[in-house]
Design an enzyme around this catalytic site. Structure first.
Site, PDB file in Angstrom:
ATOM      1  N   ASP A  82       0.898  -1.255   0.170  1.00 17.03           N
ATOM      2  CA  ASP A  82       0.026   0.150  -0.064  1.00 17.03           C
ATOM      3  C   ASP A  82       0.908   1.099   0.086  1.00 17.03           C
ATOM      4  O   ASP A  82       1.871   1.145   0.381  1.00 17.03           O
ATOM      5  CB  ASP A  82      -0.924  -0.025   1.333  1.00 17.03           C
ATOM      6  CG  ASP A  82      -0.092  -0.238   2.714  1.00 17.03           C
ATOM      7  OD1 ASP A  82       1.031  -0.212   2.696  1.00 17.03           O
ATOM      8  OD2 ASP A  82      -1.075  -0.444   3.517  1.00 17.03           O
ATOM      9  N   ASN A 133      -7.078  -2.682  14.400  1.00 20.90           N
ATOM     10  CA  ASN A 133      -8.518  -2.951  14.314  1.00 20.90           C
ATOM     11  C   ASN A 133      -8.731  -3.947  13.327  1.00 20.90           C
ATOM     12  O   ASN A 133      -9.899  -4.267  12.698  1.00 20.90           O
ATOM     13  CB  ASN A 133      -9.297  -1.520  13.589  1.00 20.90           C
ATOM     14  CG  ASN A 133      -8.850  -1.229  12.282  1.00 20.90           C
ATOM     15  OD1 ASN A 133      -7.802  -1.874  11.842  1.00 20.90           O
ATOM     16  ND2 ASN A 133      -9.175  -0.136  11.742  1.00 20.90           N
ATOM     17  N   HIS A 158      -6.906  -4.455  10.497  1.00 19.81           N
ATOM     18  CA  HIS A 158      -6.890  -4.311   8.883  1.00 19.81           C
ATOM     19  C   HIS A 158      -5.459  -4.817   8.526  1.00 19.81           C
ATOM     20  O   HIS A 158      -4.668  -5.201   9.171  1.00 19.81           O
ATOM     21  CB  HIS A 158      -6.453  -2.771   8.580  1.00 19.81           C
ATOM     22  CG  HIS A 158      -5.851  -1.796   9.015  1.00 19.81           C
ATOM     23  ND1 HIS A 158      -5.788  -0.720   9.857  1.00 19.81           N
ATOM     24  CD2 HIS A 158      -4.359  -1.753   8.820  1.00 19.81           C
ATOM     25  CE1 HIS A 158      -4.461  -0.122  10.003  1.00 19.81           C
ATOM     26  NE2 HIS A 158      -3.652  -1.045   9.238  1.00 19.81           N
ATOM     27  N   GLU A 216      -9.402  -1.840   5.518  1.00 17.11           N
ATOM     28  CA  GLU A 216     -10.160  -1.444   6.791  1.00 17.11           C
ATOM     29  C   GLU A 216     -11.525  -2.203   6.927  1.00 17.11           C
ATOM     30  O   GLU A 216     -12.284  -2.542   6.224  1.00 17.11           O
ATOM     31  CB  GLU A 216     -10.584   0.003   6.716  1.00 17.11           C
ATOM     32  CG  GLU A 216      -9.297   0.834   6.623  1.00 17.11           C
ATOM     33  CD  GLU A 216      -8.688   1.286   8.065  1.00 17.11           C
ATOM     34  OE1 GLU A 216      -8.521   0.410   9.044  1.00 17.11           O
ATOM     35  OE2 GLU A 216      -8.015   2.360   8.040  1.00 17.11           O
TER      36      GLU A 216
HETATM   37  C1  GLP Z   1      -0.388   0.575   8.555  1.00 17.84           C
HETATM   38  C2  GLP Z   1      -0.091  -0.312   7.254  1.00 17.84           C
HETATM   39  C3  GLP Z   1      -0.320  -1.798   7.632  1.00 17.84           C
HETATM   40  C4  GLP Z   1       0.681  -2.273   8.963  1.00 17.84           C
HETATM   41  C5  GLP Z   1      -0.308  -1.287  10.047  1.00 17.84           C
HETATM   42  C6  GLP Z   1       0.400  -1.552  11.506  1.00 17.84           C
HETATM   43  O1  GLP Z   1      -1.689   0.970   8.558  1.00 17.84           O
HETATM   44  N1  GLP Z   1      -0.935  -0.034   6.351  1.00 17.84           N
HETATM   45  O2  GLP Z   1       0.160  -2.460   6.395  1.00 17.84           O
HETATM   46  O3  GLP Z   1       0.296  -3.561   9.156  1.00 17.84           O
HETATM   47  O4  GLP Z   1      -0.097   0.087   9.695  1.00 17.84           O
HETATM   48  O5  GLP Z   1       1.691  -0.988  11.584  1.00 17.84           O
HETATM   49  P1  GLP Z   1       2.659  -1.154  12.658  1.00 17.84           P
HETATM   50  O6  GLP Z   1       3.543  -2.221  12.239  1.00 17.84           O
HETATM   51  O7  GLP Z   1       3.360  -0.117  12.959  1.00 17.84           O
HETATM   52  O8  GLP Z   1       1.672  -1.617  14.005  1.00 17.84           O
END
Ligand code: GLP
Length: 243
Positions: free
Chosen positions: A67, A136, A138, A143
């Site tokens: 993404d 959440n 995702h 989402e």
């Molecule tokens: C973002 C990314 C996700 C990732 C998530 C969790 O929203 N788009 O791909 O898994 O954050 O991030 P973190 O690893 O910093 O908890």
């Protein structure tokens, strides 16, 4: 789903790297699916170290990222392209032209998403995909949505929860882009092998919902239970609410 519970972030990162090295050793020109966020940084550090030690070679590897914020330019230090260059691509012998991240500057985001999906197909799918998980539930920027999820790469709006969670990287929540381009759940399912990693107590609720079900678009990660080759690597805190 195969579940590996480890002590801490370091063990999680080492285990994740092991699975990547295995695939990359068996297939020199493999396609690796990458994610951003704090979770995979340790995995990327391990891969950079393995590369420096000659244990793994990126010269024929292609990467596709999950993404990108929209709109956001690749040279913005909060963009996922910038993150990937800094945390992995600049540290290994991958050819930059073989690294793909959705285009956060695309004038026609829908066309860019279509093109991105076609690229994944043209590459023959993904050999191994790493995923983090949002608080959440995702995946990428898919989402939770009671009305359903999109299968393919698409433009999406971020939820307040995610904007708040990701605001720690920006000067304020107001600066977090409100949209993103993200692979869909179907794009992720084009990966032959999926490794999802989670650490810390703030992921415990999402991991419980993912592992215990029910499979629901309200917890996008729960859909991974339908994929034939998923490994969850998480630390004890992230796993603490699973019965
Ligand atoms: C973002 C990314 C996700 C990732 C998530 C969790 O929203 N788009 O791909 O898994 O954050 O991030 P973190 O690893 O910093 O908890």
């Amino acid at each position: 789903m195969r579940i590996i519970v480890v002590e801490n972030y370091e063990e999680m990162s080492a285990k994740g790297a092991e699975l990547f090295v295995e695939v990359m050793t068996a297939k020199k020109n493999c396609v690796i699916g990458l994610a951003t966020g704090s979770t995979p940084i340790g995995l990327y550090n391990n891969l950079a170290k393995a590369c420096a030690e000659g244990k793994v070679d990126f010269s024929e590897v292609t990467s596709v990222n999950l993404d990108e914020y929209y709109p956001l330019a690749p040279d913005n230090d909060q963009s996922y392209r910038y993150f990937m260059n800094k945390n992995l691509f600049d540290k290994v012998n991958i050819k930059k032209e073989n690294t793909f991240v959705p285009d956060g500057t695309a004038k026609d985001p829908e066309a860019a998403c279509k093109e991105y999906e076609q690229r994944i197909d043209a590459l023959g799918g993904i050999d191994i995909q790493v995923l983090g998980i949002g608080r959440n539930g995702h995946i990428g920027f898919n989402e939770p949505d009671a009305n359903g999820l999109f299968a393919e790469t698409h433009l999406t709006a971020l939820t307040e929860n995610t904007i708040e969670a990701n605001s720690r990287f920006f000067a304020s929540a107001d600066e977090v882009p409100k949209h993103a381009l993200t692979m869909g759940i179907g794009s992720v399912f084009k990966a032959r092998k999926i490794v999802i990693m989670a650490n810390g107590a703030d992921k415990a609720d999402a991991i419980k919902k993912m592992v215990e079900g029910p499979i629901s678009t309200m917890c996008p990660a729960s859909l991974l239970c339908l994929h034939p080759d998923v490994t969850l690597i998480c630390d004890k805190s992230a796993y603490s609410l699973v019965k």
